[in-house]
Design an enzyme around this catalytic site. Structure first.
Site, PDB file in Angstrom:
ATOM      1  N   GLU A  24     -31.362  15.763 -58.564  1.00 46.84           N
ATOM      2  CA  GLU A  24     -30.560  16.217 -57.244  1.00 46.84           C
ATOM      3  C   GLU A  24     -30.040  17.914 -57.748  1.00 46.84           C
ATOM      4  OE1 GLU A  24     -27.778  13.686 -56.157  1.00 46.84           O
ATOM      5  OE2 GLU A  24     -26.144  15.368 -55.947  1.00 46.84           O
ATOM      6  N   LYS A  67     -32.024   1.567 -57.295  1.00 44.66           N
ATOM      7  CA  LYS A  67     -32.400   3.444 -57.762  1.00 44.66           C
ATOM      8  C   LYS A  67     -31.028   3.149 -58.950  1.00 44.66           C
ATOM      9  CE  LYS A  67     -30.504   6.969 -55.702  1.00 44.66           C
ATOM     10  NZ  LYS A  67     -29.177   7.337 -56.771  1.00 44.66           N
ATOM     11  N   ASP A  78     -24.725   4.213 -53.307  1.00 42.84           N
ATOM     12  CA  ASP A  78     -23.273   4.366 -54.199  1.00 42.84           C
ATOM     13  C   ASP A  78     -22.550   5.536 -53.491  1.00 42.84           C
ATOM     14  OD1 ASP A  78     -24.046   6.508 -55.590  1.00 42.84           O
ATOM     15  OD2 ASP A  78     -23.256   5.315 -57.417  1.00 42.84           O
TER      16      ASP A  78
HETATM   17  O1  KIV Z   1     -25.691   8.101 -53.256  1.00 41.30           O
HETATM   18  C1  KIV Z   1     -26.870   8.546 -53.328  1.00 41.30           C
HETATM   19  O2  KIV Z   1     -26.769   8.711 -51.718  1.00 41.30           O
HETATM   20  C2  KIV Z   1     -27.450   9.113 -53.890  1.00 41.30           C
HETATM   21  C3  KIV Z   1     -28.387  10.074 -53.076  1.00 41.30           C
HETATM   22  C4  KIV Z   1     -27.535  11.708 -52.341  1.00 41.30           C
HETATM   23  C5  KIV Z   1     -29.616  10.171 -53.464  1.00 41.30           C
HETATM   24  O3  KIV Z   1     -27.423   9.125 -54.957  1.00 41.30           O
END
Ligand code: KIV
Length: 262
Positions: free
Chosen positions: A179, A110, A42
């Site tokens: 993160e 995710k 996202d």
């Molecule tokens: O949205 C994204 O790109 C992410 C990554 C940075 C882990 O969540």
């Protein structure tokens, strides 16, 4: 790559390499480079849509970009990010939305958070939807943190993150992104879990690493966190190319005979 193959890498001690992609062109380039996990993040809310944060990204936006990637990717495991408010409200809504990503070709989803999302992770896993967790500096909670700040520096916070990681694993998550946390904490979490950890700003001890593609390529330079390493400088190259094109058209040097039809 499949989810079980992804997990096997940890047991084999082989690093997992993950990058984001949001469209067919870059999905193809990422695969050609031999990278076998694509996250449709996202983060597209910032790097593609030009927003300040990821909060305004919708399910429709994510489904559209996920489809662009899944229709192109042949080998890579494609993981789709669940956007803000797509999984927070109820377990039922979370499962339904997660399922929509599998319907457009993603192999997994995710979502951000620990204890607060454990029931979502459990339900999704029960219904065959592989889930990757995301802990530490979770961008959808940027306002709670008061900015993009390193998390887990205090002992209490670190213990809570360890507990969250264990809870995600017990709930059935197949992996967890860590993160912007101190690298010794990421190392401790990596050792404590049997599922792979994927770090971004979490040091070298995670089972794999993820970067936002546009950061890695040096295309996005509005906000470059300490953990980003640009492996190319494509914004500079693009600027140079565009300026040359403009100049050549203005000077009558382009197009020449060889770029013209007769
Ligand atoms: O949205 C994204 O790109 C992410 C990554 C940075 C882990 O969540």
């Amino acid at each position: 790559m499949t989810v079980p193959e992804f997990q096997k890498r940890k047991r084999e001690g082989k690093k997992l390499i993950v990058v984001t992609a949001y469209d067919a062109l870059f999905a193809r380039i990422v695969e050609e480079a031999g990278i076998d996990v694509i996250l449709v993040g996202d983060s597209l809310g910032v790097v593609v849509q030009g927003n300040q944060d990821t909060l305004s990204v919708t399910m429709e936006d994510m489904l559209y970009h996920t489809r662009l990637v899944t229709e192109t990717a042949r080998r890579a495991l494609v993981i789709a990010d669940m956007p803000f408010l797509s999984y927070q409200v109820t377990v039922e809504e979370a499962v339904r939305n997660a399922g929509r990503f599998l319907q457009v070709g993603a192999a997994a989803v995710k979502l951000e958070g620990g204890a607060a999302v454990v029931d979502r992770v459990e339900a999704m896993t029960r219904f065959g939807i592989p889930v990757m967790g995301h802990l530490g500096m979770t961008p959808q909670s940027v306002h709670r943190y008061g900015g993009y700040k390193v998390q887990g520096k205090e002992r209490e916070q670190a213990e809570a993150l360890m507990a969250d990681a264990r809870a995600l694993e017990s709930a059935g998550a197949f992996a967890v992104v860590l993160e912007a946390i101190p690298s010794d904490l990421a190392q401790a979490i990596t050792q404590a879990l049997t599922i792979p950890t994927i770090g971004i700003g979490a040091g070298p001890h995670c089972d794999g690493q993820v970067l936002v593609l546009y950061d890695l390529l040096g295309l996005f330079d509005e906000f470059v966190p300490k953990f980003v390493k640009p492996y190319a400088h494509l914004k500079a190259d693009a600027l140079q190319a565009l300026r040359r094109y403009k100049e050549e058209v203005e000077l009558g040097k382009f197009p020449t005979d060889s770029e013209s039809y007769h």
